[in-house]
Design an enzyme around this catalytic site. Structure first.
Site, PDB file in Angstrom:
ATOM      1  CB  SER A  31      -0.966  -0.048   1.187  1.00 49.29           C
ATOM      2  OG  SER A  31      -1.944   0.955   1.090  1.00 49.29           O
ATOM      3  CD  GLU A  64      -5.276  -3.960  -4.095  1.00 51.62           C
ATOM      4  OE1 GLU A  64      -5.424  -3.548  -2.929  1.00 51.62           O
ATOM      5  OE2 GLU A  64      -4.224  -4.496  -4.504  1.00 51.62           O
ATOM      6  CG  HIS A  98      -5.604  -2.312   0.144  1.00 55.03           C
ATOM      7  ND1 HIS A  98      -4.709  -2.142  -0.888  1.00 55.03           N
ATOM      8  CD2 HIS A  98      -5.177  -1.493   1.151  1.00 55.03           C
ATOM      9  CE1 HIS A  98      -3.790  -1.266  -0.535  1.00 55.03           C
ATOM     10  NE2 HIS A  98      -4.046  -0.866   0.708  1.00 55.03           N
TER      11      HIS A  98
END
Length: 445
Positions: free
Chosen positions: A189, A305, A378
């Site tokens: 990330s 995600e 994610h």
């Protein structure tokens, strides 16, 4: 009884300790800085440094949402704006003179949350299984590290912290059994975004040889100047003398000035082009091209995600929960946001890297806990790489999966990551059945 071990790196003697199959040396200072100043290398010391406490997290706001999804990620960690510390984890059975590949972890958290020593990011499984040395870096976040005007408040201080950490690794890691010529930067990330932007600095080839970029939000890394300016103006009330807890409390007010900037506003803080050590925005591709032949890249994303972020959007949730229509809305929104923020920009990055003479593989991670509402969202890569059963047992992200299932896929993902760090060729394509597939270059999956 705790077994202590003494290391003698150039920075000064360090006392670590044995912990099961690994040895740890935690909370080692790599840099020092006053608020809103660039870091300098931490002064060397003469007396043994007791590296037995975790690195403090940068001062930050507690997030109930992240605690629900990722559990008590920050449990037990103190907070301090002066957080430039790192932790080294190495195999307990390291032989005399043995030098192992080094993997330097840059944590994510939208540049506002997280810490290198968060329990869910414990690298012990990766280290013990794959015989690598992992260095976990903690750096300045939010108003402390990632918002500047370029004048009295420099930008990119968190990025400069990370550069100092890599310099520390190059100078000292051999004393911990690491090979300073076999360093891989890896992050997830915002941490992956940071690794990408470290690659845009001239020093990058001297800092690391390989890079693993897990879900970097490169689709929202450009065109941020007006948003940064609006936030910086709102942050003028913060000074070097403002108490740290007040700085943290003001951060949400400053970030609110990013709300009108669309998807970019979802990660309000971040790297700023045209401010040291980054080039101007129109020059960043050329900077990446220059280092491409010197840094091998493994870059990718999860298939869903954006499912991670749906619970933070109540208006959208009402549509997603509608019978019949809801799943279609969710699929459309998740697909569009995943492409806009992650997948398209990731493929562009890989294509450009290859055209510039570099080696790149792209991956797509599809594993999800059975029946879990977050799906292959994610951060789903984190339990496959880090932590242990008790740190993930009560987290929303993996509810529905047994630890045996997580481990079955995780062992193979860790083997792939460490193999890349060792320089093993990945070939044209490969896969972890039921979890991940990868290909050379940026061909569509």
């Amino acid at each position: 009884m705790i077994t202590t071990l003494t290391f003698t790196p150039p920075c000064g003697p360090v006392l670590g300790w044995a912990d099961g199959d690994v040895v740890r040396a935690t909370g080692i200072p790599y840099a020092v800085a006053d608020r809103f100043t660039a870091p300098a290398a931490a002064p060397d010391w003469q007396e043994p440094f007791p590296a037995t406490e975790p690195a403090p997290a940068c001062a930050q706001v507690r997030s109930p949402f992240l605690e629900e999804v990722l559990g008590g990620a920050m449990d037990g960690l103190p907070q301090d704006e002066h957080c430039q510390r790192l932790s080294v984890t190495l195999p307990r059975d390291l032989a005399d003179g043995e030098q192992l590949p080094v993997m330097v972890w840059i944590h994510g958290g939208s540049y506002t949350t997280g810490a290198g020593d968060a329990p869910i990011m414990d690298p012990a499984r990766l280290v013990a299984e794959q015989r690598v040395v992992v260095v976990s870096v903690t750096y300045r976040l939010g108003l402390f590290g990632y918002l500047g005007t370029g004048h009295h408040r420099p930008a990119n201080l968190g990025l400069l912290d990370q550069i100092e950490a890599f310099r520390w690794v190059g100078r000292n890691i051999a004393a911990f059994g690491g090979d300073p010529d076999q360093v891989t930067a890896f992050g997830q990330s915002a941490g992956a975004d940071a690794v990408a932007h470290l690659m845009a600095t001239p020093e990058a080839p001297a800092l690391f040889r390989r890079a693993i970029l897990q879900s970097p939000p490169l689709g929202i890394s450009r065109g941020r100047a007006k948003m940064n300016a609006a936030m910086a103006a709102a942050a003028e009330v913060v000074t070097a003398a403002t108490p740290a807890e007040e700085v943290v409390a003001l951060q949400a007010e400053v970030a609110a000035h990013a709300a009108s900037f669309g998807l970019m506003g979802a990660m309000a803080f971040g790297t700023q082009y045209g401010h040291h050590p980054l080039p101007a925005e129109e020059e960043v591709d050329a900077a990446w091209d220059k280092v491409a032949p010197h840094i091998d890249v493994l870059i990718g994303h999860t298939t869903e995600e954006a499912r991670f972020f749906l619970p933070t959007r109540p208006a959208l949730l009402r549509w997603v929960r509608l019978p019949l229509l809801g799943p279609l809305v969710r699929r459309a929104v998740v697909g569009w946001v995943t492409a806009e923020v992650y997948s398209r920009a990731i493929r562009r990055f890989a294509r450009r890297h290859v055209r510039a003479g570099g080696t790149a593989h792209t991956y797509r991670l599809s594993w999800a806990a059975p029946g879990n509402p977050y799906g292959a969202a994610h951060t789903i890569d984190l339990p496959l790489l880090f932590g242990h059963e008790r740190t993930w047992a009560h987290t929303g992200l993996v509810a529905g999966a047994t630890w045996e299932e997580i481990e079955a896929h995780g062992r193979q993902v860790r083997r792939l990551w460490a193999g890349f760090a060792r320089g093993e060729p990945l070939g044209d394509a490969g896969r972890v059945p039921g979890a991940l597939s990868y290909r050379r270059g940026a061909r569509p999956f």
